[in-house]
Design a protein around this motif. Structure first.
Motif: not given
Length: 249
Positions: A17, A62-63, A65-66, A69, A74-75, A77-78
């Motif tokens: 990220r 979604e960006w 949040e990606a 964690q 990030f991938r 799928e995220d």
């Protein structure tokens, strides 16, 4: 002028990220998503910009949040909504004929047309659950499917395939992008079409598409490989249905 976001080098576990804040900004053709003030570019260099503000907000979320964690990685799928939007903005306009052909192929071998031996409990469940969707397709689009026992290939009526081709060709880019997810995920043209055109849920469609696997587990017990696959296809269909609902706002 701000520079566009450059894609970082991928690692086996994902990409690092590199932004702090994702936001939506008004653009000439709708609403663009930016990372720290820089526009996101899709693989073919198309800006990540959509007509629907609701969809743009979901993309930004979604960006945001990606990569929060798993060590800041990030991938793809995220970012499921971004992937579907990328198909809508780049793949569909450039390769629509190929997309239509690949999706129509599922109608020629639709899961719902291949039944267990007559008289079995599985055949009864298939008739009850699969039969209603074939009837829906016939009523909604005039497309009548042939049904057979076993797995030997059967040919579908040319008129049926022509009508379904017309449905695909008349679909919006957003609908085609959603269908490009739902039809392969469910292994059925009819169920994939229902995800886009009918009043149903991802869970109901996933359950319908996996009747055989569920019957197997009822007989032999839970199988984590099967339950994981069902969970994945449910999530994929849910992402596509959510994308389309947002795009229509």
């Amino acid at each position: 002028m701000n520079e566009s976001v450059k894609q970082p080098v991928a690692t086996p576990a994902g990409r690092k990220r590199f932004w702090k804040h994702a936001e939506v900004v008004p653009a000439e053709n709708g609403y663009a998503v930016q990372l720290d003030g820089r526009p996101i570019k899709l693989p073919e260099r198309t800006p990540l910009c959509v007509p629907s503000r609701a969809l743009a907000e979901a993309l930004a979320a979604e960006w945001q949040e990606a990569g929060q964690q798993v060590g800041g990685l990030f991938r793809a799928e995220d970012l499921p909504l971004t992937g579907i939007v990328g198909s809508m903005l780049e793949r569909i306009p450039q390769q629509k004929a190929g997309v239509v052909e690949s999706l129509l192929a599922y109608a020629g071998t639709d899961l719902l047309c291949y039944r267990a031996s007559a008289g079995s409990s599985l055949a009864q469940a298939q008739q009850e659950q699969w039969g209603k969707w074939l009837a829906w397709c016939a009523n909604a689009f005039g497309a009548q499917f042939a049904v057979s026992e076993g797995v030997m290939p059967i040919a579908q009526n040319a008129e049926t395939l022509a009508k379904l081709r017309g449905v695909l060709e008349a679909a919006t880019p957003a609908e085609l992008a959603a269908l490009a997810v739902t039809i392969p995920a469910l292994g059925s043209f009819v169920l994939g079409l229902a995800a886009v055109k009918a009043d149903t849920t991802p869970e109901a469609l996933a359950a319908c598409a996996t009747l055989d696997e569920q019957a197997q587990m009822q007989r032999w017990g839970q199988d984590t490989e099967i339950t994981d696959r069902i969970a994945t296809l449910t999530r994929d269909v849910a992402d596509a249905m959510r994308f389309l609902a947002l795009a229509r706002q």
